[in-house]
Design an enzyme around this catalytic site. Structure first.
Site, PDB file in Angstrom:
ATOM      1  N   CYS A  26       0.864  -1.175   0.000  1.00 40.98           N
ATOM      2  CA  CYS A  26       0.000   0.000   0.000  1.00 40.98           C
ATOM      3  C   CYS A  26       0.900   1.225   0.000  1.00 40.98           C
ATOM      4  O   CYS A  26       2.003   1.190  -0.533  1.00 40.98           O
ATOM      5  CB  CYS A  26      -0.963  -0.013   1.189  1.00 40.98           C
ATOM      6  SG  CYS A  26      -0.143  -0.091   2.790  1.00 40.98           S
ATOM      7  N   HIS A 560      21.361  -8.109  21.609  1.00 36.95           N
ATOM      8  CA  HIS A 560      20.361  -9.155  21.393  1.00 36.95           C
ATOM      9  C   HIS A 560      20.775 -10.400  22.172  1.00 36.95           C
ATOM     10  O   HIS A 560      21.664 -11.147  21.747  1.00 36.95           O
ATOM     11  CB  HIS A 560      20.246  -9.462  19.899  1.00 36.95           C
ATOM     12  CG  HIS A 560      19.043 -10.285  19.537  1.00 36.95           C
ATOM     13  ND1 HIS A 560      18.934 -11.623  19.825  1.00 36.95           N
ATOM     14  CD2 HIS A 560      17.888  -9.942  18.905  1.00 36.95           C
ATOM     15  CE1 HIS A 560      17.775 -12.081  19.383  1.00 36.95           C
ATOM     16  NE2 HIS A 560      17.116 -11.082  18.817  1.00 36.95           N
TER      17      HIS A 560
END
Length: 638
Positions: A26, A560
């Site tokens: 979109c 992480h």
């Protein structure tokens, strides 16, 4: 290809092209349908340079890119070998009826949005020029511009026949032929000049004159120009009929006999049954929404204004699109989406206030393009990059939008076309009879939403320590001449204690290949994470396994803990700080239970990377094999 590297990283982290059922886009998002969303590395994607965030909603895996999504989409489609709107294969995953509805609606309407907005803008500005007396409705210029602005919406069933057929895995030309049959001009001529044979359902709200019959069966001719429900339902039924004929007709003659028999069945069925029933259903839906609106347009405006941005985040706004389209076709106006007009301007006002208040260079650099995009109705950069992570600005924008929506409802504002976004949407609210109070309501609602959003944020206790930037100078190395620093550097201390490993030994390719940035890995010997720099905790994932910090000098660091530990959903992780807090070098950020995580089957090797490596000359790793909390880990060369 301009975005080849980004496209490759996105494909890899959505689980590979073999995990992709379909791909569309979109205005700002890549919309994937994945076979298994658990195979996607969402946290890596969210922290990837070039990706704003990831949203999972409506059965879609949405990777938010920003205004340049068409170019990224083109590269992703080329590298992955995806066809636009590829039909979905069964994944075995159960999808709720609501998610299927949202996915279907978005899949049908998304491909038309660009041209639909463009033609709507042309029609809106043409109406504005006539209302201002710059053009007459009898001039040739007006006739041509009006035809250009009206063409797509008038023949909308043909365009939706195309997109619906792609969505339902049917022959696109069959879908277009069904749409063309519904708007065939001879039918309108018959109803305008002919005399009805008889009338069905006399004395009821469904009273319908019959002008023609098909094989003796009465055909209720209706105007299907600009409608949406009849063609979508007809194309869906047609796809089932087409599949049936594909199975029973020999392949040697299937090319022309399948469309032949499919059209012979579906077009009469659409005109006799599907069209009238779906039109009546649409009329009832339009009457129902108008009834709710008439109960209290102010309350309706407040609710729509307040929650529109929330709907957009989760993709739920697609459920309102067919209602608005139906209202335009049946009522010739739509009051529902009109109330959302101020939402983008409220968001823009809030970000503009942040731009004026903040001293953070990075936040200012994000705010400037977000304000520009917001003026033109594209608010994803503002929402995901600025207001939503900080919560309070997003809430204030919803409040400002609610006030603007209430004013729009009170003034009776209605949309008469599907036009552009942002400031380009304003002409869409000009009544065919000229500028009225509803149009002024739209303008006032926009201004109030924008100004109130700005004032609420500017005087609402904005604290720059949420995105604090101190003025400490980076340490310098190398020679200096005439007071000019030739080389600057920032030292990043180790956030963990343990053994040092090169990133190449990390089993997660997103880290080992350096795709997310340069850095190093640590095998922790203690379950603690401390801040490696003075700065701001810009990201703290809900699962607790990953932390993002922006130093006072702008270095973006990602820590992480372990591989795939996001699957623990926060279990065994204990954060000690909150997102947005200013942190000091060596400050405890998080504790984690090493033994419990290992017993759950996860490795704890922790990458520590500079996410914005491309902004610096180099990132130099330590040569130590073991490291402590206060030891230098990385040196960033500015």
């Amino acid at each position: 290809m301009k975005y080849e590297t980004l496209a490759q990283d996105i494909i890899r982290n959505v689980g590979g092209k073999e995990n992709v059922n379909s791909l569309t886009h979109c205005i700002t998002r890549l919309r994937f349908k994945l076979k298994d969303e658990n195979k996607a590395n969402t946290e890596v994607l969210k922290n990837m340079d070039g990706v704003v965030t990831v949203v999972k909603s409506g059965g879609q895996y949405q990777v938010v890119i920003g205004n340049h999504v068409p170019e990224v989409y083109a590269d992703v489609a080329t590298i992955g070998g995806f066809q636009a709107g590829d039909s979905e294969e069964a994944s075995g995953e159960k999808v709720s009826l609501f998610n299927r509805f949202i996915d279907t609606i978005s899949g049908v309407f998304t491909p038309t949005l660009g041209v639909l907005s463009a033609t709507g803008m042309i029609k809106g500005f043409t109406a504005l020029f006539v209302a201002l007396g710059w053009m007459t409705a009898t001039s040739g210029t007006y006739q041509i511009l009006n035809a250009l602005g009206d063409c797509l919406f008038y023949f909308f069933p043909i365009f939706l026949g195309y997109t619906s057929a792609k969505k339902f895995n049917a022959n696109i030309f069959i879908g277009m032929a069904i749409g063309a049959s519904l708007v065939y001009p001879t039918f309108s001529t018959i109803t305008a000049s002919g005399k009805p044979l008889y009338t069905l359902f006399s004395g009821t709200i469904f009273e319908s004159p019959v002008y023609i019959t098909f094989l003796g069966i009465p055909v209720i001719l209706m105007s299907y120009a600009s409608t949406v429900l009849p063609i979508i339902i007809s194309t869906y039924v047609g796809s089932k009929i087409e599949n049936f004929f594909k199975k029973v007709i020999p392949s040697v003659v299937r090319t022309f006999l399948v469309p032949f028999f499919t059209l012979l069945v579906i077009v009469p069925l659409a005109l006799i049954v599907i069209g009238p029933l779906s039109t009546w259903a649409g009329q009832l839906l339009g009457a129902a929404t108008l009834f709710v609106y008439n109960l209290s347009p102010i309350i309706e405006g407040i609710i729509m204004g307040a929650f529109w941005q929330v709907f957009v985040i989760f993709g739920l706004h697609w459920g309102l699109v067919p209602i608005a389209m139906n209202n335009l076709a049946v009522l010739k106006f739509d009051p529902i989406l009109a109330a959302t007009l101020g939402a983008s301007f409220a968001q823009t006002g809030v970000v503009l206030a942040i731009l004026f208040k903040t001293k953070n260079v990075k936040l200012r650099s994000l705010s400037i393009p977000a304000v520009i995009s917001g003026i033109f109705g594209v608010t994803e950069p503002a929402i995901y990059g600025i207001t939503l992570p900080r919560k309070k600005p997003f809430i204030l924008s919803c409040i400002a939008s609610a006030v603007g929506g209430g004013i729009i409802g009170m003034m009776g504002t209605k949309g008469y076309i599907i036009g552009g976004l942002g400031i380009f949407a304003i002409p869409s609210y000009i009544s065919p009879s000229g500028i009225d109070s509803g149009f002024y309501g739209a303008v006032i609602g926009i201004l109030v939403s924008f100004v109130l959003g700005f004032l609420l944020m500017f005087f609402g206790g904005f604290r720059d320590d949420e995105v604090k930037e101190t003025k400490k100078e980076a340490s310098t190395t190398g020679a200096a001449k005439g007071g000019e620093v030739l080389v600057r550097q920032e030292t990043v201390i180790s956030p963990l204690m343990g053994d040092v490993k090169p990133l190449s030994e990390v089993t997660d390719e997103a880290f080992s290949t350096g795709a997310l940035g340069k850095g190093i890995a640590i095998e922790p010997s203690e379950g603690k994470v401390v801040s490696p720099v003075d700065g701001v905790l810009t990201s703290l994932f809900s699962s607790g396994h990953a932390i993002g910090i922006t130093s006072d000098q702008g270095v973006e660091i990602l820590i992480h803990v372990g591989k795939d530990t996001v699957k623990l959903k926060g279990k065994h992780f204990y954060p000690k700080v909150k997102q947005g807090e200013a942190v000091k070098k060596g400050q405890l950020l998080m504790e984690f239970d090493m033994e419990a995580i290992k017993e759950a089957g996860y490795v704890l090797t922790t990458p520590v990377i500079v996410a914005n490596t491309a902004s610096y000359l180099d990132v130099i790793e330590t040569e130590k094999k073991t490291i402590g909390y206060k030891d230098d880990l990385l040196t960033v060369m500015v």
